[in-house]
Design a protein around this motif. Structure first.
Motif, PDB file in Angstrom:
ATOM      1  N   LEU A   1      39.647  51.461  59.305  1.00 36.02           N
ATOM      2  CA  LEU A   1      39.316  52.868  59.489  1.00 36.02           C
ATOM      3  C   LEU A   1      37.912  53.159  58.973  1.00 36.02           C
ATOM      4  CD1 LEU A   1      42.759  54.342  58.408  1.00 36.02           C
ATOM      5  CD2 LEU A   1      41.772  54.510  60.703  1.00 36.02           C
ATOM      6  N   LEU A   2      37.608  52.628  57.803  1.00 37.80           N
ATOM      7  CA  LEU A   2      36.282  52.844  57.222  1.00 37.80           C
ATOM      8  C   LEU A   2      35.201  52.238  58.113  1.00 37.80           C
ATOM      9  CD1 LEU A   2      35.064  54.114  54.652  1.00 37.80           C
ATOM     10  CD2 LEU A   2      35.103  51.844  53.619  1.00 37.80           C
ATOM     11  N   ASP A   3      35.462  51.054  58.646  1.00 40.60           N
ATOM     12  CA  ASP A   3      34.500  50.396  59.537  1.00 40.60           C
ATOM     13  C   ASP A   3      34.263  51.224  60.803  1.00 40.60           C
ATOM     14  OD1 ASP A   3      34.318  48.318  57.745  1.00 40.60           O
ATOM     15  OD2 ASP A   3      35.656  46.982  58.857  1.00 40.60           O
ATOM     16  N   ALA A   4      35.274  51.984  61.209  1.00 37.69           N
ATOM     17  CA  ALA A   4      35.157  52.835  62.396  1.00 37.69           C
ATOM     18  C   ALA A   4      34.624  54.221  62.037  1.00 37.69           C
ATOM     19  CB  ALA A   4      36.510  52.947  63.096  1.00 37.69           C
ATOM     20  N   GLU A   5      34.176  54.378  60.796  1.00 35.40           N
ATOM     21  CA  GLU A   5      33.582  55.623  60.296  1.00 35.40           C
ATOM     22  C   GLU A   5      34.581  56.770  60.223  1.00 35.40           C
ATOM     23  OE1 GLU A   5      30.037  56.396  62.558  1.00 35.40           O
ATOM     24  OE2 GLU A   5      28.962  54.700  61.665  1.00 35.40           O
ATOM     25  N   VAL A   6      35.870  56.430  60.070  1.00 29.87           N
ATOM     26  CA  VAL A   6      36.879  57.444  59.743  1.00 29.87           C
ATOM     27  C   VAL A   6      36.845  57.614  58.229  1.00 29.87           C
ATOM     28  CG1 VAL A   6      39.313  58.061  59.819  1.00 29.87           C
ATOM     29  CG2 VAL A   6      38.299  56.755  61.707  1.00 29.87           C
ATOM     30  N   PRO A   7      36.672  58.829  57.722  1.00 28.33           N
ATOM     31  CA  PRO A   7      36.558  59.007  56.275  1.00 28.33           C
ATOM     32  C   PRO A   7      37.862  58.677  55.537  1.00 28.33           C
ATOM     33  CG  PRO A   7      35.707  60.920  57.458  1.00 28.33           C
ATOM     34  CD  PRO A   7      36.460  60.090  58.446  1.00 28.33           C
ATOM     35  N   VAL A   8      37.891  57.542  54.890  1.00 24.35           N
ATOM     36  CA  VAL A   8      39.023  57.113  54.071  1.00 24.35           C
ATOM     37  C   VAL A   8      38.459  56.459  52.816  1.00 24.35           C
ATOM     38  CG1 VAL A   8      40.446  56.680  56.114  1.00 24.35           C
ATOM     39  CG2 VAL A   8      39.231  54.786  55.035  1.00 24.35           C
ATOM     40  N   VAL A   9      39.313  56.270  51.829  1.00 18.42           N
ATOM     41  CA  VAL A   9      38.924  55.517  50.636  1.00 18.42           C
ATOM     42  C   VAL A   9      39.629  54.166  50.709  1.00 18.42           C
ATOM     43  CG1 VAL A   9      38.860  55.455  48.131  1.00 18.42           C
ATOM     44  CG2 VAL A   9      38.650  57.634  49.314  1.00 18.42           C
ATOM     45  N   ALA A  10      38.852  53.113  50.858  1.00 21.89           N
ATOM     46  CA  ALA A  10      39.389  51.754  50.978  1.00 21.89           C
ATOM     47  C   ALA A  10      39.060  50.970  49.716  1.00 21.89           C
ATOM     48  CB  ALA A  10      38.796  51.056  52.201  1.00 21.89           C
ATOM     49  N   PRO A  11      39.902  50.000  49.339  1.00 15.35           N
ATOM     50  CA  PRO A  11      39.622  49.201  48.144  1.00 15.35           C
ATOM     51  C   PRO A  11      38.384  48.333  48.326  1.00 15.35           C
ATOM     52  CG  PRO A  11      41.493  48.308  49.333  1.00 15.35           C
ATOM     53  CD  PRO A  11      41.169  49.609  49.982  1.00 15.35           C
ATOM     54  N   LEU A  12      37.710  48.079  47.217  1.00 19.83           N
ATOM     55  CA  LEU A  12      36.519  47.247  47.232  1.00 19.83           C
ATOM     56  C   LEU A  12      36.891  45.780  47.332  1.00 19.83           C
ATOM     57  CD1 LEU A  12      34.615  49.060  44.351  1.00 19.83           C
ATOM     58  CD2 LEU A  12      34.111  49.237  46.797  1.00 19.83           C
ATOM     59  N   CYS A  13      36.044  45.024  47.997  1.00 18.06           N
ATOM     60  CA  CYS A  13      36.209  43.574  48.051  1.00 18.06           C
ATOM     61  C   CYS A  13      35.398  42.977  46.898  1.00 18.06           C
ATOM     62  CB  CYS A  13      35.721  43.040  49.385  1.00 18.06           C
ATOM     63  SG  CYS A  13      36.039  41.285  49.609  1.00 18.06           S
ATOM     64  N   LEU A  14      36.091  42.490  45.905  1.00 17.87           N
ATOM     65  CA  LEU A  14      35.462  41.909  44.721  1.00 17.87           C
ATOM     66  C   LEU A  14      35.871  40.446  44.625  1.00 17.87           C
ATOM     67  CD1 LEU A  14      36.305  44.818  42.250  1.00 17.87           C
ATOM     68  CD2 LEU A  14      34.121  44.435  43.409  1.00 17.87           C
ATOM     69  N   GLN A  15      34.908  39.591  44.394  1.00 19.15           N
ATOM     70  CA  GLN A  15      35.180  38.150  44.366  1.00 19.15           C
ATOM     71  C   GLN A  15      35.867  37.707  45.650  1.00 19.15           C
ATOM     72  OE1 GLN A  15      37.317  37.494  40.672  1.00 19.15           O
ATOM     73  NE2 GLN A  15      35.525  37.939  39.409  1.00 19.15           N
ATOM     74  N   GLN A  16      35.415  38.314  46.743  1.00 20.61           N
ATOM     75  CA  GLN A  16      35.858  37.978  48.101  1.00 20.61           C
ATOM     76  C   GLN A  16      37.311  38.331  48.387  1.00 20.61           C
ATOM     77  OE1 GLN A  16      34.732  33.782  48.475  1.00 20.61           O
ATOM     78  NE2 GLN A  16      32.741  34.394  49.305  1.00 20.61           N
ATOM     79  N   GLN A  17      37.873  39.262  47.636  1.00 22.75           N
ATOM     80  CA  GLN A  17      39.233  39.702  47.920  1.00 22.75           C
ATOM     81  C   GLN A  17      39.439  41.127  47.410  1.00 22.75           C
ATOM     82  OE1 GLN A  17      41.778  36.830  46.053  1.00 22.75           O
ATOM     83  NE2 GLN A  17      40.890  37.088  44.039  1.00 22.75           N
ATOM     84  N   SER A  18      40.397  41.801  48.010  1.00 19.68           N
ATOM     85  CA  SER A  18      40.671  43.186  47.621  1.00 19.68           C
ATOM     86  C   SER A  18      41.878  43.308  46.698  1.00 19.68           C
ATOM     87  CB  SER A  18      40.894  44.045  48.867  1.00 19.68           C
ATOM     88  OG  SER A  18      41.995  43.546  49.628  1.00 19.68           O
ATOM     89  N   LEU A  19      42.791  42.335  46.756  1.00 21.67           N
ATOM     90  CA  LEU A  19      43.989  42.362  45.918  1.00 21.67           C
ATOM     91  C   LEU A  19      43.841  41.329  44.808  1.00 21.67           C
ATOM     92  CD1 LEU A  19      46.884  43.333  45.345  1.00 21.67           C
ATOM     93  CD2 LEU A  19      47.693  41.570  46.935  1.00 21.67           C
ATOM     94  N   HIS A  20      44.092  41.761  43.580  1.00 22.20           N
ATOM     95  CA  HIS A  20      43.888  40.898  42.426  1.00 22.20           C
ATOM     96  C   HIS A  20      45.167  40.810  41.599  1.00 22.20           C
ATOM     97  CE1 HIS A  20      39.630  41.286  43.443  1.00 22.20           C
ATOM     98  NE2 HIS A  20      39.854  42.593  43.525  1.00 22.20           N
ATOM     99  N   HIS A  21      45.310  39.707  40.873  1.00 29.47           N
ATOM    100  CA  HIS A  21      46.474  39.469  40.028  1.00 29.47           C
ATOM    101  C   HIS A  21      46.018  39.244  38.592  1.00 29.47           C
ATOM    102  CE1 HIS A  21      47.772  38.425  44.094  1.00 29.47           C
ATOM    103  NE2 HIS A  21      49.025  38.598  43.700  1.00 29.47           N
ATOM    104  N   PHE A  22      46.794  39.848  37.675  1.00 25.64           N
ATOM    105  CA  PHE A  22      46.483  39.614  36.256  1.00 25.64           C
ATOM    106  C   PHE A  22      47.754  39.785  35.435  1.00 25.64           C
ATOM    107  CE2 PHE A  22      45.000  40.626  31.986  1.00 25.64           C
ATOM    108  CZ  PHE A  22      44.009  39.655  31.799  1.00 25.64           C
ATOM    109  N   GLU A  23      48.172  38.726  34.793  1.00 23.49           N
ATOM    110  CA  GLU A  23      49.345  38.727  33.904  1.00 23.49           C
ATOM    111  C   GLU A  23      50.554  39.416  34.530  1.00 23.49           C
ATOM    112  OE1 GLU A  23      48.759  39.623  29.825  1.00 23.49           O
ATOM    113  OE2 GLU A  23      46.935  38.396  29.655  1.00 23.49           O
ATOM    114  N   GLY A  24      50.830  39.057  35.766  1.00 23.32           N
ATOM    115  CA  GLY A  24      52.035  39.563  36.429  1.00 23.32           C
ATOM    116  C   GLY A  24      51.849  40.853  37.190  1.00 23.32           C
ATOM    117  N   TYR A  25      50.695  41.513  37.037  1.00 22.43           N
ATOM    118  CA  TYR A  25      50.447  42.766  37.747  1.00 22.43           C
ATOM    119  C   TYR A  25      49.460  42.546  38.888  1.00 22.43           C
ATOM    120  CZ  TYR A  25      52.860  45.172  33.975  1.00 22.43           C
ATOM    121  OH  TYR A  25      53.809  45.591  33.080  1.00 22.43           O
TER     122      TYR A  25
END
Length: 335
Positions: free
Chosen positions: A83-107
């Protein structure tokens, strides 16, 4: 996964999600908070706003364990990014360290840019037409692909499972229990005939109410795609309808008038408005009952444990049952 992490994954109350774990999780993706963590209004997950050492404001979202699979969460992220790439105003997660979903100590968590604005409050039909246009833009992108892992809106999840949860709950006061189930059970039985197949199934925001739409000047921005799923297009529109029947007719016409600037609307979906409203009423009660042991819910919804609330729900369910007998709304006012 070690034993401690496995235990945290089963922690539905987030008691193990301490400030220290939150900060260390953020630092694991090279985000270093320089301010305190401000808890935002989110009950299903845990969401915090903060300023980092780069002087930017961010929002961190920690997902409730065991609610969604990684594949389902990633589909949420991919949808909002498309949606963001199509310029629809949304809030999308950032891609950090080449991924958007992160894991830490079970969360599991993700990071969003913090976006300013206030909750959208439509004060005139022009506002609804503008909103309809934005939902039309969203659906124009949504229809280009299909979810593979996210669920569909369905009777079993929204009604059957919710009814079972409420029947097993000790929160329904004994004094009102008979009257409550005397209307809830017939309503659930009647909803079993809801034919969701009359509508094309497409990707949806899924929880498109005014609290999930931010307004900054004239721009409307969609937030919180946590409940995105497949279903009929009307699901992302009907929650904007309120008031008496005449008012809802006018609101619907304004929404669809703007919507069809970008997406064709199938009028065959209009008879689904009241059944979907009933689905949501039942599911919402069950959602609160399932999450009641989470102290955040008890602080936010203290009235849920009061008899007065359940008495009001008996009346609301009776009104919704009656609404199913009314002629569906049309796009021609007066018919």
């Amino acid at each position: 996964m070690n034993e401690a992490s496995a235990e945290q994954c089963a922690d539905f109350s987030f008691q193990g999600l301490t400030p220290d774990i939150i900060v260390r999780a953020l630092e694991s993706v090279d985000i270093y908070p320089s301010s305190g963590l401000l808890a935002l209004n989110s009950y299903e997950n845990r969401v915090y706003q903060f300023t980092a050492d780069d002087r930017r404001r961010y929002v961190a979202k920690f997902y409730r364990p065991q609610r969604w699979s990684d594949a389902q969460i990633l589909e949420e992220h991919q949808f909002s990014q498309a949606l963001l790439d199509a310029e629809v105003p949304v809030v999308a997660p950032l891609c950090l360290q080449q991924q958007s979903l992160h894991h830490f100590e079970g969360y599991r968590f993700c990071i969003f840019p913090s976006v300013g604005g206030r909750a959208f409050e439509p004060n005139a039909l022009d506002d609804l037409e503008r909103l309809g246009r934005q939902i039309g833009r969203l659906h124009q992108v949504a229809r280009q692909h299909h979810f593979q892992h996210r669920p569909r809106i369905n009777y079993h999840e929204y009604v059957t499972q919710s009814l079972h949860t409420l029947q097993q709950s000790a929160l329904v006061p004994e004094a009102i229990s008979h009257a409550f189930f005397a209307i809830l059970e017939p309503l659930a039985a009647r909803l079993a005939s809801t034919d969701l197949a009359i509508a094309s199934q497409q990707r949806l925001h899924g929880d498109c109410h005014i609290g999930n739409i931010l307004q900054y000047e004239q721009q409307l921005t969609f937030v919180d795609f946590d409940d995105c799923r497949s279903g009929p297009a009307i699901q992302d529109l009907w929650m904007m309808l309120n008031g008496d029947r005449q008012q809802q007719w006018q609101q619907l016409d304004a929404l669809i008038y703007g919507y069809e600037d970008f997406c064709r609307f199938d009028e065959a979906e209009l008879p689904l408005i009241e059944p979907l409203r009933a689905f949501r009423i039942i599911q919402y009660m069950a959602w609160l009952a399932k999450r009641w042991q989470d102290s955040a819910f008890q602080r936010a919804f203290p009235w849920f444990a009061e008899q007065r609330y359940w008495e009001q729900q008996v009346l609301a369910l009776k009104e919704q049952y009656a609404a199913l007998d009314e002629k569906p709304l049309s796009l021609n006012i007066g018919q």
